[in-house]
Enzyme design. Structure first.
Site, PDB file in Angstrom:
ATOM      1  N   ASP A 351      21.411  17.767  17.105  1.00  0.00           N
ATOM      2  CA  ASP A 351      20.274  18.660  17.275  1.00  0.00           C
ATOM      3  C   ASP A 351      20.317  19.774  16.219  1.00  0.00           C
ATOM      4  OD1 ASP A 351      18.058  19.759  19.039  1.00  0.00           O
ATOM      5  OD2 ASP A 351      19.480  21.418  19.132  1.00  0.00           O
ATOM      6  N   GLU A 387      18.863  15.537  13.356  1.00  0.00           N
ATOM      7  CA  GLU A 387      17.536  16.157  13.384  1.00  0.00           C
ATOM      8  C   GLU A 387      17.522  17.120  12.198  1.00  0.00           C
ATOM      9  OE1 GLU A 387      14.700  18.300  16.652  1.00  0.00           O
ATOM     10  OE2 GLU A 387      16.709  19.131  16.390  1.00  0.00           O
TER      11      GLU A 387
END
Length: 710
Positions: A351, A387
């Site tokens: 993330d 990401e």
């Protein structure tokens, strides 16, 4: 009482005969106590607590052997040292601190006010919080002494990237309403491992399950004050312990065993397990948030702080872990290795990954943490997905991470949705809809985004993810409807690239919305799915999109642990048809090697005499540069030739008509083509008879057709 000195490595609490070995990093502390909790209650009754001073100190690591600590004991740390917030030092022995390396955690049921420090009328020294002298032990998270999880390691599927189809899911949301799973197992690791869940995943044809965060987490203060959870889990409390709220087991050791048993069940079904991991920030938020672990142990050693001791926030979540710190690099690597070696997982999705690769402020591709992950022998055999954006300066770096990382391709999402939704709406309205160039680039593997040596498999293609509209809501809502989140509809993206087809929202499709709009929406869903699954790159399907789940237009239900977020398995007829269609599309993708290319297309001929990728105009000739620049041209044919890696010589012809009118097309002259699927079909059909070379046919408005030839 003090400890017997031991080695400073490994970090954490490890049981051995007669007690536990303890090691914790607190580089600026004057003293550290290991605290073992006895009987007590969370209702405010006094805890029986044994405090043992750690006497070993090596390079900021406090360590020792503590006798008479049994398995199952709850524990934590108290740290003594300077209280100097302007330099980031918040040592406070009144704070009961969680071990960052705890393998099992008993979290507080909800973030209690006592964990915040002071109330809103608290006193400050200048601009900094004064030391809170209330004991937080009854309200804090507790580590638990455990053994390694049971069960032998399973045989990992090791699915090649070219064959990978990712399925993003939430442990609770996937099975909370799945009727064939026993009620006591729904929403748990055991529920995900249940045969009913596995049968769905295997039947769908996906290869790799990517789980939203399973690390134990805690709601942010603004949610806790409203009694809401962080349902998605992007608010980590510990990077080693699985979230016990997702377990059917009620004891900490049972949680570990249940998680590993889930992984092994998925492996036995031929499915990989990726974990969505959040090493960019923690649940401690900023300096006005709770002190639970890292901030009380050594804030300057773990967090990015400015010259005044305040957090530097690249994440939008109040703090950023400092990956320029040796101890943070060690923490991340130790955590990753643990989940691979002990918990048997197959990879990770990182993330807000740029936060992990920043130097002073800037993104740095050769950042020590990235280099360490690239060369680590334990991580060499797992899938690593990033990401590639955060909210810091120049935070969008898609394509910038380099091998062996795969990257979420947000340009794929944006361009594909723009073509099939707002672009289609403009085409129907007689406006300039936008041409084929961006769509063609995405279908061919996004060579504009990734270096030639990486190839199309560097991109994980998606049209939806956990954040944003579901696939069904993309075709039913022009605007977000996030009122249930309690933030006056201010949260979530306002730029959704969606199209409601003239009516805002879902209802009883063929009654209130009307059959024509309902049919248009279903076709748009199929267009998006087909484009996702027949583009070069690694496709990712969001759990529930395979049968058209809706979140009622909420594009950010991160705090809703209810029917908004849980998959509803009570399917209408059109949803069952969509599920059958998705299964067929995934199976067709696996059949054709050309669309699963490992290198970018060159236009050179392969063993069947066809170019690896060929673009055709609707009337037959190959596309020329001026065709790509025509903003009104919305119809093309793209042929993926058979791959030299596959035995089959079949080629796949993708016919895209994004125009508002029916289009006549001419099939290529060098083969007989049979239509095997059309987004105009409500459900799968048998393939049609092959058509002669150069024959003409028609494609309906806003439709994708698939043809195959040998």
């Amino acid at each position: 009482m003090s400890t017997q000195p031991t080695r400073p490595h490994p970090l954490g609490v490890r049981p051995r005969d007669g007690g536990v070995d303890v090691a914790v990093f607190a580089g600026h502390a004057d003293a550290v106590e290991f605290c073992v909790l006895g009987a007590g209650a969370r209702d405010g009754a006094a805890w029986k607590e044994r405090r043992v001073e750690l006497t070993g100190r090596t390079h900021g690591v406090w360590h020792g052997f503590v006798p008479d600590v049994p398995l199952g004991a709850r524990y934590g740390f108290r740290v003594h040292g300077r209280w100097d917030p302007r330099h980031g030092l918040r040592h406070n022995p009144h704070k009961f601190l969680l071990d960052p390396y705890a393998r099992a955690v008993v979290p507080p049921a909800m973030l209690a006010p006592e964990l915040f420090g002071h109330t809103v009328d608290e006193q400050f020294e200048g601009n900094h919080r004064v030391m809170d002298e209330r004991d937080s032990a009854p309200f804090a998270a507790h580590g638990v002494v455990t053994n390694a999880p049971k069960h032998r390691h399973s045989t990992k599927p090791h699915v090649p990237w070219r064959d990978t189809v990712v399925y993003e899911a939430h442990v609770r949301g996937l099975t909370k309403r799945l009727p064939d799973v026993p009620e006591e197992l729904r929403g748990t690791y055991a529920g995900l491992a249940h045969e009913a869940t596995l049968e769905h995943l295997k039947g769908l044809g996906v290869t790799t399950v990517e789980l939203l965060p399973v690390h134990v987490s805690l709601a942010e203060p603004h949610l806790a004050r409203r009694g809401l959870p962080n349902y998605w889990g992007y608010s980590t409390l510990n990077f080693f312990a699985p979230n016990p709220n997702y377990a059917a087991a009620t004891d900490p050791q049972g949680v570990l065993d249940e998680f590993k048993a889930m992984v092994q069940a998925l492996h036995a079904a031929g499915l990989e397990v990726l974990l969505d991991v959040v090493y960019n920030h923690t649940c401690e938020v900023g300096v006005t948030g709770p002190t639970l672990s890292w901030r009380g142990l050594d804030a300057p050693g773990y967090y990015r702080l400015d010259s005044g001791g305040h957090d530097i926030d690249f994440t939008g979540c109040g703090n950023s872990l400092d990956a320029t710190s040796d101890r943070v690099v060690q923490l991340v690597l130790d955590s990753l290795r643990y989940w691979v070696t002990e918990m048997d997982v197959d990879g990770f999705r990182f993330d807000l990954a740029p936060t992990l690769a920043r130097g002073h402020n800037e993104f740095y591709r050769q950042h020590p943490l990235l280099v360490a992950m690239r060369v680590d022998p334990v991580l060499a055999g797992v899938k690593l997905v990033v990401e590639p954006w955060d909210v810091g300066p120049d935070g969008w770096v898609t394509g910038g991470f380099g091998a062996p990382f795969a990257e979420w391709n947000d340009r794929f999402r944006d361009d594909v949705r723009e073509f099939w939704l707002p672009g289609a709406a403009r085409a129907l309205a007689g406006e300039t809809p936008g041409g084929l160039r961006d769509l063609g680039t995405r279908l061919a593997g996004s060579a504009d985004m990734f270096e030639p040596g990486r190839g199309p498999l560097a991109g994980v293609n998606f049209v939806t993810a956990h954040d944003g509209f579901t696939l069904a809501d993309c075709v039913a809502f022009n605007h977000k409807h996030n009122e249930a989140n309690g933030e006056a509809n201010r949260d979530g993206s306002d730029h959704n690239r969606s199209w409601n087809h003239g009516v805002e929202g879902w209802s009883a499709l063929d009654v209130e919305v009307g059959p024509e709009v309902a049919a248009q929406r279903r076709r748009s869903i199929r267009n998006l799915l087909a484009t996702l699954l027949f583009a070069a790159g690694v496709p990712m399907i969001t759990g529930g999109d395979e049968f058209g789940r809706s979140q009622g237009g909420n594009n950010n239900p991160y705090c809703l642990d209810d029917e908004t977020s849980w998959l509803d398995w009570d399917l209408d007829d059109w949803q069952r048809d969509l599920l059958a269609t998705t299964r067929q599309l995934v199976a067709l993708r696996k059949r054709f090697g050309g669309v699963r290319a490992t290198e970018f297309f060159t236009g050179l001929e392969g063993r069947n005499g066809m170019k690896d990728l060929t673009w055709f105009r609707a009337d037959g000739p190959e596309m020329q540069w001026q065709d790509w620049e025509d903003s009104h041209l919305r119809t093309l044919l793209v042929r993926f030739a058979a791959s030299d890696l596959d035995e089959s010589t079949e080629a796949l012809l993708l016919v895209v008509n994004g125009a508002a009118e029916e289009q006549e097309i001419r099939l290529p002259r060098d083969g007989r083509y049979a239509r095997v699927w059309s987004s105009g079909w409500e459900r799968p059909r048998d393939p049609e008879a092959p058509r002669p070379p150069s024959s003409t046919t028609t494609v309906d408005p806003l439709t994708v057709d698939l043809y195959v030839t040998g």
